[in-house]
Design a protein around this motif. Sequence first.
Motif, PDB file in Angstrom:
ATOM      1  N   LEU A   1     -13.989   6.368   2.223  1.00  0.00           N
ATOM      2  CA  LEU A   1     -13.504   5.759   0.989  1.00  0.00           C
ATOM      3  C   LEU A   1     -12.350   4.821   1.311  1.00  0.00           C
ATOM      4  O   LEU A   1     -11.440   5.163   2.080  1.00  0.00           O
ATOM      5  CB  LEU A   1     -13.039   6.857   0.029  1.00  0.00           C
ATOM      6  CG  LEU A   1     -12.800   6.473  -1.436  1.00  0.00           C
ATOM      7  CD1 LEU A   1     -14.074   5.965  -2.072  1.00  0.00           C
ATOM      8  CD2 LEU A   1     -12.286   7.678  -2.209  1.00  0.00           C
ATOM      9  N   HIS A   2     -12.400   3.631   0.730  1.00  0.00           N
ATOM     10  CA  HIS A   2     -11.344   2.641   0.921  1.00  0.00           C
ATOM     11  C   HIS A   2     -10.547   2.563  -0.390  1.00  0.00           C
ATOM     12  O   HIS A   2     -11.065   2.077  -1.397  1.00  0.00           O
ATOM     13  CB  HIS A   2     -11.935   1.277   1.266  1.00  0.00           C
ATOM     14  CG  HIS A   2     -12.993   1.332   2.335  1.00  0.00           C
ATOM     15  ND1 HIS A   2     -12.691   1.398   3.677  1.00  0.00           N
ATOM     16  CD2 HIS A   2     -14.348   1.364   2.257  1.00  0.00           C
ATOM     17  CE1 HIS A   2     -13.806   1.452   4.372  1.00  0.00           C
ATOM     18  NE2 HIS A   2     -14.829   1.431   3.541  1.00  0.00           N
ATOM     19  N   VAL A   3      -9.333   3.062  -0.367  1.00  0.00           N
ATOM     20  CA  VAL A   3      -8.520   3.120  -1.582  1.00  0.00           C
ATOM     21  C   VAL A   3      -7.359   2.145  -1.460  1.00  0.00           C
ATOM     22  O   VAL A   3      -6.818   1.912  -0.380  1.00  0.00           O
ATOM     23  CB  VAL A   3      -7.992   4.541  -1.844  1.00  0.00           C
ATOM     24  CG1 VAL A   3      -9.136   5.510  -2.066  1.00  0.00           C
ATOM     25  CG2 VAL A   3      -7.112   5.018  -0.704  1.00  0.00           C
ATOM     26  N   ALA A   4      -6.998   1.562  -2.591  1.00  0.00           N
ATOM     27  CA  ALA A   4      -5.868   0.638  -2.653  1.00  0.00           C
ATOM     28  C   ALA A   4      -5.115   0.901  -3.949  1.00  0.00           C
ATOM     29  O   ALA A   4      -5.688   0.780  -5.039  1.00  0.00           O
ATOM     30  CB  ALA A   4      -6.333  -0.815  -2.578  1.00  0.00           C
ATOM     31  N   ALA A   5      -3.866   1.276  -3.825  1.00  0.00           N
ATOM     32  CA  ALA A   5      -3.035   1.483  -5.015  1.00  0.00           C
ATOM     33  C   ALA A   5      -2.615   0.130  -5.577  1.00  0.00           C
ATOM     34  O   ALA A   5      -2.735  -0.910  -4.926  1.00  0.00           O
ATOM     35  CB  ALA A   5      -1.814   2.331  -4.665  1.00  0.00           C
ATOM     36  N   GLY A   6      -2.137   0.139  -6.801  1.00  0.00           N
ATOM     37  CA  GLY A   6      -1.731  -1.101  -7.458  1.00  0.00           C
ATOM     38  C   GLY A   6      -0.418  -1.642  -6.918  1.00  0.00           C
ATOM     39  O   GLY A   6       0.466  -0.878  -6.504  1.00  0.00           O
ATOM     40  N   ASN A   7      -0.295  -2.946  -6.922  1.00  0.00           N
ATOM     41  CA  ASN A   7       0.949  -3.584  -6.507  1.00  0.00           C
ATOM     42  C   ASN A   7       1.982  -3.514  -7.628  1.00  0.00           C
ATOM     43  O   ASN A   7       1.636  -3.559  -8.812  1.00  0.00           O
ATOM     44  CB  ASN A   7       0.707  -5.044  -6.136  1.00  0.00           C
ATOM     45  CG  ASN A   7      -0.277  -5.190  -4.998  1.00  0.00           C
ATOM     46  OD1 ASN A   7      -0.332  -4.344  -4.109  1.00  0.00           O
ATOM     47  ND2 ASN A   7      -1.059  -6.256  -5.015  1.00  0.00           N
ATOM     48  N   GLY A   8       3.233  -3.429  -7.244  1.00  0.00           N
ATOM     49  CA  GLY A   8       4.295  -3.464  -8.248  1.00  0.00           C
ATOM     50  C   GLY A   8       4.482  -4.871  -8.797  1.00  0.00           C
ATOM     51  O   GLY A   8       4.284  -5.864  -8.080  1.00  0.00           O
ATOM     52  N   GLY A   9       4.821  -4.984 -10.045  1.00  0.00           N
ATOM     53  CA  GLY A   9       5.058  -6.286 -10.650  1.00  0.00           C
ATOM     54  C   GLY A   9       6.382  -6.884 -10.194  1.00  0.00           C
ATOM     55  O   GLY A   9       7.341  -6.164  -9.890  1.00  0.00           O
ATOM     56  N   HIS A  10       6.447  -8.200 -10.132  1.00  0.00           N
ATOM     57  CA  HIS A  10       7.670  -8.873  -9.711  1.00  0.00           C
ATOM     58  C   HIS A  10       8.714  -8.844 -10.822  1.00  0.00           C
ATOM     59  O   HIS A  10       8.377  -8.931 -12.016  1.00  0.00           O
ATOM     60  CB  HIS A  10       7.391 -10.335  -9.343  1.00  0.00           C
ATOM     61  CG  HIS A  10       6.424 -10.495  -8.208  1.00  0.00           C
ATOM     62  ND1 HIS A  10       6.343  -9.594  -7.175  1.00  0.00           N
ATOM     63  CD2 HIS A  10       5.489 -11.457  -7.950  1.00  0.00           C
ATOM     64  CE1 HIS A  10       5.414  -9.993  -6.323  1.00  0.00           C
ATOM     65  NE2 HIS A  10       4.885 -11.113  -6.773  1.00  0.00           N
ATOM     66  N   GLY A  11       9.977  -8.719 -10.414  1.00  0.00           N
ATOM     67  CA  GLY A  11      11.046  -8.935 -11.374  1.00  0.00           C
ATOM     68  C   GLY A  11      11.169 -10.423 -11.680  1.00  0.00           C
ATOM     69  O   GLY A  11      10.601 -11.265 -10.986  1.00  0.00           O
ATOM     70  N   VAL A  12      11.876 -10.762 -12.722  1.00  0.00           N
ATOM     71  CA  VAL A  12      11.983 -12.159 -13.134  1.00  0.00           C
ATOM     72  C   VAL A  12      13.458 -12.557 -13.209  1.00  0.00           C
ATOM     73  O   VAL A  12      14.324 -11.750 -13.572  1.00  0.00           O
ATOM     74  CB  VAL A  12      11.288 -12.389 -14.495  1.00  0.00           C
ATOM     75  CG1 VAL A  12      12.022 -11.653 -15.605  1.00  0.00           C
ATOM     76  CG2 VAL A  12      11.191 -13.870 -14.830  1.00  0.00           C
ATOM     77  N   ALA A  13      13.725 -13.776 -12.796  1.00  0.00           N
ATOM     78  CA  ALA A  13      15.078 -14.341 -12.915  1.00  0.00           C
ATOM     79  C   ALA A  13      15.118 -15.207 -14.163  1.00  0.00           C
ATOM     80  O   ALA A  13      14.420 -16.212 -14.260  1.00  0.00           O
ATOM     81  CB  ALA A  13      15.416 -15.157 -11.670  1.00  0.00           C
TER      82      ALA A  13
END
Length: 478
Positions: A10-22
């Motif tokens: 099984l090839h699993v990939a967790a979600g990426n964190g969202g970028h903060g904004v300036a």
Amino acid sequence: MTTFVDRVELHVAAGNGGHGVASVMREKFKPLGGPDGGNGGRGGDVILVVDQDVTTLLDYHHHPHRKATNGQPGAGDNRSGKNGQDLVLPVPDGTVVLDRAGNVLADLVGQGTTFVAGQGGRGGLGNAALASARRKAPGFALLGEPGEARDIVLELKTVADVALVGYPSAGKSSLISVLSAAKPKIADYPFTTLVPNLGVVTAGSAVYTIADVPGLIPGASQGKGLGLEFLRHVERCEVLVHVLDTATLESDRDPVSDLDIIEEELTQYGGLDNRPRMVVLNKIDVPDGKDLADLVRPDLEERGYRVFEVSAAAHTGLKELSFALADVVSKARAAKPVQEATRIVIRPQAVDDAGFTVTEEGENFFRVRGEKPERWVRQTDFNNDEAVGYLADRLNRLGVEDALRKAGAHAGDGIAIGPEDNAVVFDWEPMMAAGAEMLGRRGEDHRMEAPRPAAQRRRDRDLARDEADQEYEGFRPF
């Protein structure tokens, strides 16, 4: 078509964190509103959960790539991004999770048991969260961390109390069909059973599960036939029952030699020597079968086996067998140690543990490894001078520069932060000063020797405008 799968990659990939904004607040009558950039959302995890309604890994065989959703980026007005949704993958009871090297990561037994196969990335902080007394209006935000991605192997080991083992067509499927409500495929040719069958047997007040393991042949532990593929299903069983065919038509076979061959394969597979054994002489409804059973029974009992003569077709001897199995299973359960509640162990960080290491790799080259430095590097926008300066400040406060000096590093030496296959490499220039006094306009840091072209063009434009203003102020009409 295959309906039972007990081993998948099984090839699993967790979600990426969202970028903060300036972002900077721009409202009427609020000229000094300050930074209001929100944080990014957390990426979703990939979680394996034991579900009693799931009996096969077939779904993951057809769809081996699974990914959780990403966290959403932040927004102005202090609005944080939405967290990614966790991806919950149901697996059968008895699933073992391994990495590609074969190391066991988790053994999932029991309804609701969970294992986080992929950790979601953290969301990046917005500039509102990065503001401080020394940096009142940050012109940057932190990036979201990438989610964990890896390849794992799922192996299903049947959770049963009793395992029926024996040659193909010895009558194991017929036996489990009359002892329980299971309805396995039964036919008069070898290897009829291609998947383990599981049934529930009730003997008085005792209830236990019984598994019919596909037929074994000589060389099964080395991969011949179906043995190696399904031998793992006997590992969790408390009792092994040899089902011996007393009515075989093959001249070179007899119950005793069949038993010796199967025992040899179990020994070669390993880990099953401490399991209690019982012997079932099946098909005594056949006249020659009854005579052969009477002939070999004394020899088997002399070896220490409890022997039962049964006929799955005529339903003979089944009651005695089922109650004997219930008695052995009950004793095995009672002998098991009582499971204690999971103890929470708190391991405080050592006082002298900086959380990172500095090692010298070759001449004038050093590598920094540690959870914090590597995470900070992943969250840094290297297109923003101020963000890079902020990273330098954090590393300095953590003590990385002091550690580099102690390790013998000098200005201009190569420094890598992270593992060999994914590291940020730069030439080290020790910081002589840090703080708000070193900052220019938002997005800039004067310590950066190679400013961005866009920042340089902006400086040139501002300089030209200042010169034009000075010329205008020097002009006086007559």
